[in-house]
Every structure is written in C-alpha cells, then in structure tokens.
Scaffold this motif. Sequence first.
Motif: not given
Lengths: 347, 367, 348
Positions: B338-339, B341-345, B364-367
């Motif tokens: 997936g494009s 997907t936020v993986v980690r901080r 788009v990732v919502q913060a």
Amino acid sequence: MPADLESTILTVDRASVSFEARGGRTGQKRVLRALDDVSLQVRGGESLGVVGESGCGKTTLARAIVGLQELSEGTISVRGDGEHGGRRRGDVQMVFQDPYSSLDPHQRVRSIIAESIIAAGLVPKHEVRERIASLLDLVGLHGDLSDRRATELSGGQRQRVGIARALASEPRIIVCDEPVTALDVSIQAQIINLLTDLRRRLGLTYVFIAHDVAVVEQVADRVMVMYLGRVVETGTVRSVFESPSHPYTAALVSAVPTLGAEPASGHSAIRLVGEPPSPVAPPSGCRFHPRCWLRDVLDRPPICSEEDPHLSGLVNGSEQRAACHFFSETQSALLAGTVGPPQAVDE
Amino acid sequence: MKRYVVRRIGATLIVIWLVSVGSFLLFRLAPGDPARLVAGPLASPAAVASIRHQMQLNESPINQYLGYVDDLVHGNFGTAWHLHQSVGSLLVQRLPATAELALYASILGILGGVLIGALAAARPGTLFDRITGYAAIVGLGTPVFWLGLVLILIFYSHLGIAPVPIGRLSLTTTPPPHVTGFLTIDSLLAGDFSALGDALAHLALPVITLAIPIAAYLARVTRASVLEVYDSDFIRTARAKGVGERRVLFRHALRAGFLPVMTLAALSIGDLLSGAVLVEAVFNWPGVGGLAVESIAAHDFAPVEAIVLIAALTYCILNLVTDLLYGVVDARIRLDGGSSTVVRRMSRRQFSRSPSGTGDVDGVVQA
Amino acid sequence: MSAIADTGEGPGSARLPGHSEDDEPLIALNDLSVQFQDRHRSVTAVRGVSIHVNAGEVLGLVGESGSGKTITALSLIGLLPPTAVVRGGSVTFEGIKLDQRGLRGIRGAKVGMVFQNPLSSFNPVQRIGTQIAEGLRLHRNMSRSASLEEAARLLARVGIPEPHQRLMSYPHEFSGGMLQRAMVAMAIACQPALLIADEPTTALDVTVQAQVLELFASVRSEYGMALLLITHNLAVVASVADRIVVMYAGRVVEEGPVIDVIQAPTHPYTAGLLKAVPKLGSTDRLLSIPGQPPDLSKGVVGCAYRPRCPISGPECEADPPLRIVSGARCAACWKAGSGRPGGVLDAG
C-alpha cells in the motif's frame, strides 16, 4: 487575567514529529512531517488556543504535549513539582474529542474516575469515594450518576466525565483536543462555560485545540494558527482574528459563516482554491504559497516559492507574529478590497 | 506487483516441498511392510526381498527421498504396485473424471449458494430467509455420502429418472474420442449429442451431492456478508439515486461484500477433493479419490503421494489466484503493502540524518 | 460570507426569477409521524411534522441530534431505514400525492441527495465515474460512453481537476472536500428540481465548507434548483437560506423567513440556540440551555421543551400546536406573539 499569570510553565522548543512512509508504487521511503519545528510557550493560568484544519498537526502537537507521542526532534518541558522541577506524573492531562469512544462504554462512572484518582496516587484509599463525589460536583454532574455506565449517559454528560477524569490527578495543564466538536450546540455552550469556569476556579492552564475559530475565541486568551505542521501566526485572540497578519489566517476567518451581523473581518470573503497539500510533499519555500491570495495580489514575488518564512517579530506591538514574508501587507490588502476571485492553484 | 507474484510462487514451491517431505515420511513410517503386501502373503522371502530392492526400500530414507524427487522432476510419479501400472498413467486416466465432477460441482455450488445467500439477505426474517437458513444447516450437517445415497434412492430407485449409478457413462454408450478427458467437452467437440446427454445424466447426481454442502456454506457466508454491507451509507446513496432494489443488491451490496465470499469459495473448491473421495465411492466414479482410498488400503503409497501433492498444489494455486483477485475486487487493497501506509515514527537519529522530504506521493495521510 | 443585503432575503440565495410566492410548493410533507420499533421499546422520532419547499428556494432545516430532522428529510423521498414505521403522513410533489413507488420515481431524477460523510456514502469498490454515471443511465437512458462523458463534465463543473482521469479513481483516492464535490456532481447529474443536503459540510474544514457552499449556490443558480439544507449550524443557515424550520424533539417549533427568525425568534428554543452559538468577534459568556433534550422513548406530555424553558407556564402542560404568529411565521409556543421570549436564560 494578566495580573494572575505566572511565568512560563509549558515550553515547546522546536518540536518535530516525522513519520516514515514506505511503499507506494515505487517502494520508496518518504518522510511525512506531521509537526515541523514548532515552538511555543504557555504561561501559568493562560489559555492557548490552537487552530488549523485537517493535516495541520494540531492533534499531533496535543498528543506530544501530553506525552502520548514521542518527538523526532526538539523538546517539550513542563515546569512543575516533579523531578528537577519538571513535570510530575499527572501534571498534564488531556480531554478527548469524542465522548463516545474515549470512555469505556461498559464501565461505571465511579470506576472510570476512580481509576484516574488511584493512578495519580495523590489521595489515600479511604478518601477516594469522597474525591469522586467532589469531582462530579465540580463538573456539574449529580452524584447518583456515578452508578451509571457510560453507555447510559448523553454526549454532554460523557464529556463532563472525561473532564472529571482529567481533573482527578490535579493537573496544572489540560490539553483539550476538540472537546466540543462532537457535541450539539446547546450542550457545547454548557461545556465551554464549564471549562472557562474551571480554569478560573482552579487556576488551570489550557492548550485548547479546535478547528472552530469562534469556539477558540471564546475559550482562549492567545491563539496559534497552524498550517501543514507549522505555526503560521500567533498572538492574542482578538488581534489575530480581528486583524490577521498571515493570509491563511485571513482566509480562515473569512470562511467562518456568521449569523447575519457584519462579519468580524469586515470584508468580503476570501475563497481559497483547492485543499491543503499532503504533508508528505509540502510545497517548496512557504508552504502556503500555491494557494496564497496575497501572493497573487503582490504579483507573485519569487521569494514565496523559494524561502520558507520564519515567524516574524512583533507586529503592532501586540506580540502578534506571522510567518509570512509580506505579513505587513495583509491588512492593507484586505482593507483595500483588492482581493479578487481566486487564481488557479499553480503546481 | 510482479515482486509479489514471484514471492508467492516461491512460497508455493516451499509449501509443495514441505508437503512432499511430509507425505513421504508419513508413508514410510506407517506400519506394515509394503514389499510383503505387494508380493502377497504366499511369496517367498526371496521374492519379497527382490521386490523390496525394486522398491528401493533398502536405501536410507534420505536417499529414498532424493530418488523420489529425482523421479518427480523427470515426470516419473512412481509405480502403483498393487495395480502394476505407472502412477503417471493412472493419473492421466482418472484425474479428468474427478476434475470434471469438481468443475461442475464448483460452478453449481458457488452460483447457487451465492444467489440464495444474497436473496436471503435482501429479505431477512421472511419465510424464504428462514427456510433457506434451515436448509443450509441441514446441507452443511449432512454427511456427503449419505446425501449421495439418499439422492440415488429417490431419483434412481423410486423415480427412475437418474441412470444407474455405475460411473460416467451407461454401458451402452460409446465414449467420445479422448481430447481433454472431460466427457462433456469431448462429446461436444465430437458433435456426439447422445453421449453428451448421457454424460450429463450421469454427472447430475454426484454433482448435486457435492454441490450441496458448498452451496449451503456459501449461502450462509454470502448472507452474512451482504447483510453487513446492506446497512452501509453507500447503499442508501444508491437508493437515493433511484436505483432499484435488485440492482442495489447485486451491483452494490454483493459486489462490495464479495471479498470474504470469494475467499471461502476458493477454499471450498479445494475441499471438493476430500468430498470427492466419498462421492466417488458411492457413485462408482472412476476418479482420483477412489484411487487414493484403494491405494491406502493396499499400502501402495506412490499413488497417494502423487494425489497428495496434486491436492496441495491445487490449494496453493487457488489461494494465489484468490489473493491476486483481491486487488481487482476491492480497489482499496494493494498487495504490495500500500502506498498510504505510515510505517513508523522516525527516531531522533533517523531524523537528523534524513533529507528534507520531497517527492510525489500516492496517498494522503491525515496527521 | 459577505454582509447580508437589506432586501430581506439571504445573500446569493434570493428567490430565483420565475417563481412567485403563490406557486404551489415544489414538495410538501404533510403531518408525518415516524416511530422506531424494536423488541424493547418504541421511539417516536417525528410527530405531526409538515414542511414544504418552494421551487427555487433554500430551506434550512435546523435541529440538534434527536430533533428528527434527518428522518424528516429522508421521508421526503421515502428512504427511511427498515426499522422505521410511518404512522401517518403523505408526500406531495408538484401537487401530486406520491406513494412508495412514486417516491422511488422521483429519487435521483427529480430529487438529488447529498449526505454527510462522503467517504462512506460512495461504493468503495466502484469507480467514481461509474457511480456518477449510474443515475444518468437509469433516468436519462444514456449509453455507457455518453454517461461517462457527462460524468466527466459534471466533475469539471464541480471544480475537480483532471476530470477524465478522476473518473477512473476510487473514492478512497479522493480527499474529503473533493469527494463531497463528487457527491454533489452525482446528485445533480439528472438536473433535479430539488437538492437535499444532509449536514453536507459538518465533516469538512471551514475553508472547504465555504467552497462547498459556494458550489451549491452556483449550481443552484445554473439549474434553478431548490435546496433543502439540513444542519445544526445556525450560521450556515443564516448565510445561505431563505426560510428556516427549527425542529425540537420530533416537532417543528418555529418556521419563517431566515432573517426574521434569527433577528427576532419567537420560540424560546430558537432564542436559546441563538444565544448559545459562539460568535466570532464577541467573547461574551455564552448563554447555554440547561438540561438535555427529552428521551423520546418515553411519551412526551405537554410541550417537549418545557423542562428547559425559562418562560414556561401552566398552559404548557398542553402540547402547543404550530400556529401562525405573523405573516409567514409560525411557532409552536403558547407564549409566542405575546412579547419576545427574551428574558434571562440560565447562564451556564
């Protein structure tokens, strides 16, 4: 209020939170900056409002202050009774946005509050019941509600329970993350009044996060406007909303519908084109420049796309600061009525 | 995407290998002396010894296994000792029979089950829903061989509609020339419609027997999945556009709730092989299931190993195809991670080493 | 939004030319009552509600949660959930009374609807283009290619860039504001006479909300559409609507031209709401309404607002009907018309 203010008790110094996003069709790593180099100071007894739209990072900031989110860079410090004059456990508490999902639905009210009291460890066991009763009283709930389960309460009542829970550890700072957004108008007013009263009575410090500008004006003394992970304007609530120096703030304020009286900004609406870009790919230079109406009015000076503006120095001597190369032009452009229809967003 | 397919094929090969090792070991460890069984109780020890040598039972297990793999790679599945025939030729003879059965049973079971399930979901609580619900439970709970026997009893013995259950064709019918091994296809290709009719008549009962448990299972799954989707906002939007209920059900609800149905449909096709064993016994069907049973009884492990491998391969292929179809059925699923997907901080160390982030983005990732 | 001109009508929402006050209302709901039944209890969501929308006008339907406003709007097109039981009422469209079949006939074709949460209101596994084109194929009998072409034109019309590419996208690939625009495109595809929007901007940022409201205005003036806007946000209604209907506990409590109602509300609930809304530019303490809306699973005796009302009296033990107060204004309050329901509302 200023007479009662102590010195700074919350300092956020150049805080950044970045996430790594892997994947996508190319499998590349991309950096998502939810918070980028944010600094602020809050004095004891003060209420700082944080406004911005989706993706601006205000929720990330809230979570970082409370300790739910670790920073990638920068520091957050609280001056308090903890070790080395830092934060004591429970010093900073949070009131959450959704009263329907932030309480365990099947837990009884007294158990919800008791948990927080016990976790704070400030009160001996035999006094816990008394403390529950006094907290419920403080937030305007009847004592007999303590037997009810969360599912049996209305939205407003749940939010009061959430506030009581936050107060259980005798915090000095409360971070409110959109506490009234999910509530009906008539209940919203009750909770806003409650929060204002509690601040006065208990000498609390608030960091109040909301996207509703009018609500922030009601609750906060000073305000910080965020856009795409950055602070774009700060100042007192009155000066920022009545005479915004940053073009984004001006657009934000002008977009707020009013009840028919003269709009607070006194000029015609500014219409922004498009939506905030993704935080993974912020525009070069000033992050707002592709959508900036002031830039168009000034014939698109090149510096806007080249250099990222820092928060400027004092404006009007009122501690108002804006991160815009042309912040001094904003008010005059607005009053001159030279804001035309929005140009197309350029890439 | 290609990387994904390659990875999955690699995983499949590993699975197949593990299965082969497993089945190999299983039969070598089973009690009984295969050489003795093949030779017969009256054979002399020398004869048994020579057979044992032929079967390579004197070698170490590892050598036996390596020999086995070597044979496999060359297309040699071994010999079915109790039938004195190569496994390969046996498979060619018998696999099409099972495959044909499985094909029609799958089609009937899947289509029937999904249709009934969807219709039941559209009318929850009605008589239709309740009747089909009970029928599904009965269909799921009934042993397949008993079902087959009952159907024979009703349709052959009492009603005389079905032909004699002794295989794929009546004794009097000449089989069509062999092209695929599928009698229905072969007779169609040859233009032999009487053979076609006969083949279909013989297929009818076993196919129905095998299809019923599948249909029952899929009906329940489809009903549950569609019911869940039915309350969604987008169904309300479709109605607000004036879309008729039938279209709402099939084009919107079923389509959106199809993923679990598809997964389980694929798995139930795999299950057909086990059901086929019993059904083939009941209907005297000359397929692979019957072969497996016989071979086990005769301690003849070569055919069984081959069938186990084929079954494992079938499951793996079915799973792979299903997974590949996921992305087609539901566009939100991207198999490569997936494009959006936020993986980690990022830790502080990483942050200080990172370049300032630029570059285009897919989601788009919502913060 | 710019200041309201002194014509007595809302900005950008003046009654469109060609429609006079005396025309038959475009759509009317008469005496609707709806209950929700489950095994344990029944909730009367709506009692005796009548509303109408005139051709070309903007009606704002305002209420908080539990007021029944969404159920009322859904009833207009017969889209009630299966657990809802209609206990009375009828819908008339262009003067003709419609039954369930008739209501189905106007859906999409004569009445378009925009919902609150755009992401869940689209089919997640179908492309946007197909979903927009569906209505066109259904009601205007267009071919597949013609309907997709029209869908692209509609996407461009609502301000979505690269419309032809976007036809092939899936809903999750759009942002919230863009998706709401796409929903507007879908709703107006067959050029309906009425657009119903149920909290269309509640989930959106304020700058995006402004864009969407502007879109409504421009689409309305192009097609001459009426708009029924359901919201709890009084400010939005004030800046967009011609008329306002206020609902409380399943009843209409006030109705009238929006400027008049907001400047001089006759029902104490309306007055209370207006005082409770935070206003930009003023930091006066908000006057909140004490208590909570009533539990509708228990029967309501007398005026439903009574427990929270600062001016209630003995006559309020009887349920006040909706009566004309003056001109085009109605209120369901015994005290209406006899002086303003100002007074001191409980502060906090």
